[in-house]
Scaffold this motif. Structure first.
Motif, PDB file in Angstrom:
ATOM      1  N   ALA A  79     -17.755  21.388 -26.377  1.00 27.05           N
ATOM      2  CA  ALA A  79     -19.242  22.238 -27.602  1.00 27.05           C
ATOM      3  C   ALA A  79     -18.364  23.219 -28.673  1.00 27.05           C
ATOM      4  O   ALA A  79     -18.975  22.890 -29.542  1.00 27.05           O
ATOM      5  CB  ALA A  79     -19.513  23.510 -26.876  1.00 27.05           C
ATOM      6  N   LYS A  80     -16.604  22.797 -28.296  1.00 32.30           N
ATOM      7  CA  LYS A  80     -15.930  23.168 -29.864  1.00 32.30           C
ATOM      8  C   LYS A  80     -16.152  22.391 -30.777  1.00 32.30           C
ATOM      9  O   LYS A  80     -16.264  21.937 -31.633  1.00 32.30           O
ATOM     10  CB  LYS A  80     -14.559  23.584 -28.754  1.00 32.30           C
ATOM     11  CG  LYS A  80     -14.045  24.186 -28.554  1.00 32.30           C
ATOM     12  CD  LYS A  80     -12.555  24.738 -28.467  1.00 32.30           C
ATOM     13  CE  LYS A  80     -12.774  25.686 -27.678  1.00 32.30           C
ATOM     14  NZ  LYS A  80     -11.249  25.647 -26.796  1.00 32.30           N
ATOM     15  N   CYS A  86     -21.468  27.817 -29.390  1.00 28.72           N
ATOM     16  CA  CYS A  86     -22.259  27.850 -29.245  1.00 28.72           C
ATOM     17  C   CYS A  86     -22.873  29.044 -28.846  1.00 28.72           C
ATOM     18  O   CYS A  86     -22.248  30.279 -28.709  1.00 28.72           O
ATOM     19  CB  CYS A  86     -22.309  27.361 -28.133  1.00 28.72           C
ATOM     20  SG  CYS A  86     -22.403  28.263 -26.333  1.00 28.72           S
ATOM     21  N   ASP A  87     -24.139  29.446 -28.917  1.00 27.79           N
ATOM     22  CA  ASP A  87     -24.496  30.529 -29.071  1.00 27.79           C
ATOM     23  C   ASP A  87     -26.023  31.024 -27.610  1.00 27.79           C
ATOM     24  O   ASP A  87     -26.380  31.790 -27.519  1.00 27.79           O
ATOM     25  CB  ASP A  87     -25.482  30.612 -29.600  1.00 27.79           C
ATOM     26  CG  ASP A  87     -25.547  30.463 -31.566  1.00 27.79           C
ATOM     27  OD1 ASP A  87     -25.518  30.842 -31.837  1.00 27.79           O
ATOM     28  OD2 ASP A  87     -25.835  29.103 -31.919  1.00 27.79           O
ATOM     29  N   MET A 118     -18.533  29.471  -9.182  1.00 29.87           N
ATOM     30  CA  MET A 118     -17.031  29.648 -10.014  1.00 29.87           C
ATOM     31  C   MET A 118     -17.471  28.518 -12.119  1.00 29.87           C
ATOM     32  O   MET A 118     -16.830  28.847 -12.872  1.00 29.87           O
ATOM     33  CB  MET A 118     -16.024  28.415  -9.633  1.00 29.87           C
ATOM     34  CG  MET A 118     -15.492  29.154  -8.222  1.00 29.87           C
ATOM     35  SD  MET A 118     -14.993  31.028  -8.652  1.00 29.87           S
ATOM     36  CE  MET A 118     -13.964  31.133 -10.356  1.00 29.87           C
ATOM     37  N   ALA A 119     -18.947  27.868 -11.725  1.00 27.41           N
ATOM     38  CA  ALA A 119     -19.013  26.689 -12.810  1.00 27.41           C
ATOM     39  C   ALA A 119     -19.477  27.727 -13.781  1.00 27.41           C
ATOM     40  O   ALA A 119     -18.784  27.933 -15.243  1.00 27.41           O
ATOM     41  CB  ALA A 119     -19.751  26.002 -12.084  1.00 27.41           C
ATOM     42  N   ALA A 120     -20.220  28.900 -13.136  1.00 24.96           N
ATOM     43  CA  ALA A 120     -20.682  29.817 -14.148  1.00 24.96           C
ATOM     44  C   ALA A 120     -19.217  31.190 -15.324  1.00 24.96           C
ATOM     45  O   ALA A 120     -19.087  31.733 -16.101  1.00 24.96           O
ATOM     46  CB  ALA A 120     -21.675  30.930 -13.375  1.00 24.96           C
ATOM     47  N   ARG A 125     -15.858  32.133 -19.346  1.00 25.26           N
ATOM     48  CA  ARG A 125     -14.454  32.037 -19.472  1.00 25.26           C
ATOM     49  C   ARG A 125     -14.138  31.430 -20.902  1.00 25.26           C
ATOM     50  O   ARG A 125     -13.744  32.235 -21.561  1.00 25.26           O
ATOM     51  CB  ARG A 125     -13.688  31.886 -18.898  1.00 25.26           C
ATOM     52  CG  ARG A 125     -12.679  32.792 -18.480  1.00 25.26           C
ATOM     53  CD  ARG A 125     -11.289  32.944 -16.854  1.00 25.26           C
ATOM     54  NE  ARG A 125     -11.569  31.801 -16.335  1.00 25.26           N
ATOM     55  CZ  ARG A 125     -11.601  31.877 -15.074  1.00 25.26           C
ATOM     56  NH1 ARG A 125     -11.694  32.604 -14.582  1.00 25.26           N
ATOM     57  NH2 ARG A 125     -10.431  30.459 -14.844  1.00 25.26           N
ATOM     58  N   GLY A 126     -14.881  29.921 -20.967  1.00 22.41           N
ATOM     59  CA  GLY A 126     -14.122  29.445 -22.061  1.00 22.41           C
ATOM     60  C   GLY A 126     -15.632  30.013 -23.212  1.00 22.41           C
ATOM     61  O   GLY A 126     -14.878  29.402 -24.166  1.00 22.41           O
ATOM     62  N   LEU A 127     -16.422  29.809 -22.683  1.00 22.57           N
ATOM     63  CA  LEU A 127     -17.944  30.020 -23.992  1.00 22.57           C
ATOM     64  C   LEU A 127     -17.893  31.469 -23.920  1.00 22.57           C
ATOM     65  O   LEU A 127     -18.390  31.212 -26.072  1.00 22.57           O
ATOM     66  CB  LEU A 127     -18.663  29.459 -23.886  1.00 22.57           C
ATOM     67  CG  LEU A 127     -19.067  28.309 -22.885  1.00 22.57           C
ATOM     68  CD1 LEU A 127     -19.859  27.315 -22.140  1.00 22.57           C
ATOM     69  CD2 LEU A 127     -18.508  27.110 -24.389  1.00 22.57           C
TER      70      LEU A 127
END
Ligand code: NDP
Length: 256
Positions: A79-80, A86-87, A118-120, A125-127
């Motif tokens: 995404a980066k 991202c939005d 955990m995926a969410a 945490r990253g996005l």
């Protein structure tokens, strides 16, 4: 109708097929760019190329397993790298299960927890820190009707989808100061390739279409009454032909 999505960037997990692909296509139709994630990189790449061709937006595929921390990191990096952030994040990757509470091992519970919850957590945490400087955004978690009403044969699916629902509510309070909305969708019966695979397994490649129609007739009377029947259907007929419990979230048993 202009939904105000032009040039927004949407990350869709499980965007290579089924509901996720439909979601990604719909974003692209509205002029948004999409980053789709799935384990099978070539299928995801084909889907991304088809989206870009059809809608003229940017569509990028990332091969990754979002049930792992490494897979989530790879998607965040993509995404980066590809879009500078991202939005929108759609946590859609998931699958049904089949077990009993008495027999399912801890590892299976953990595997579904990693995939559905955990995926969410990890992707947020990253996005979220990338969404906030863009003015905010939206997170959509695809849970299931089973998050509120369990199907007897998939306790792990029911419980982890219910956890995703609560995670969404909890995220929404934490993220709203950053102008990030969090919502959950609890779909009922959506005919996707996962269901077709399950029907073929249950009928041992017999009349799987009749099997699906029977499920629809029994549990989605609206579709039967209106002569439809393939758009929404229910799975609990599996009570009559229960597949073998699987070891982890690679199960091909469709969940609802
Ligand atoms: P499909 O099996 O058709 O598609 C699942 C998608 O998720 C695929 O793109 C798959 O690609 C991807 N995926 C699965 N596991 C992972 C993983 N570990 N990492 C990355 N990607 C993954 O499923 P549906 O479209 O039917 O379902 C989508 C979501 O909707 C699921 O969360 C499901 O629980 C939920 N749902 C579905 C209903 C239905 O009736 N279909 C009803 C209610 C909820 P790949 O295999 O290449 O990784």
């Amino acid at each position: 109708m202009d939904l105000g999505l032009k040039d927004k960037v949407a990350v869709v997990t499980g965007g290579s097929v089924g509901i996720g692909l439909g979601v990604a296509q719909t974003f692209a139709r509205e002029g948004a760019h999409v980053l789709i994630a799935a384990r099978d990189g070539s299928r995801a790449e084909e889907a991304a190329q088809a989206i870009a061709r059809e809608f003229g937006t940017r569509a990028v595929a990332q091969a990754c397993d979002v049930a792992t921390a490494e897979g989530c990191d790879a998607l965040i990096e993509a995404a980066k790298r590809e879009f500078g952030g991202c939005d929108i994040l759609v946590n859609n990757a998931g699958t049904g299960s089949n077990e009993t509470i008495l027999k399912a091992p801890d590892e299976k519970w953990q595997a579904y927890w990693d995939l559905h919850v955990m995926a969410a957590v990890r992707l947020a945490r990253g996005l979220v820190p990338l969404m906030a400087p863009r003015g905010g955004g939206a997170i959509l978690n695809n849970a299931s009707i089973c998050a509120t009403q369990p199907l007897w044969y998939e306790p792990i699916y029911n419980v982890t989808k219910a956890a995703l629902l609560m995670l969404s509510k909890t995220m929404s309070t934490e993220f709203i100061p950053m102008n990030i909305r969090v919502n959950t969708v609890n779909p009922g019966l959506i005919l996707t390739p996962d269901w077709v695979k399950t029907a073929k397994q249950l009928t041992e490649n017999g009349d799987w279409e009749a099997y699906l129609q029977g499920v629809a007739n029994e549990h989605a009377p609206t579709s039967a009454r209106h002569g439809g029947g393939t758009a929404d259907f229910m799975v609990s007929s599996a009570r009559r032909a229960r597949p073998m419990p699987s070891a982890g979230p690679t199960s091909t048993t469709a969940g609802c």
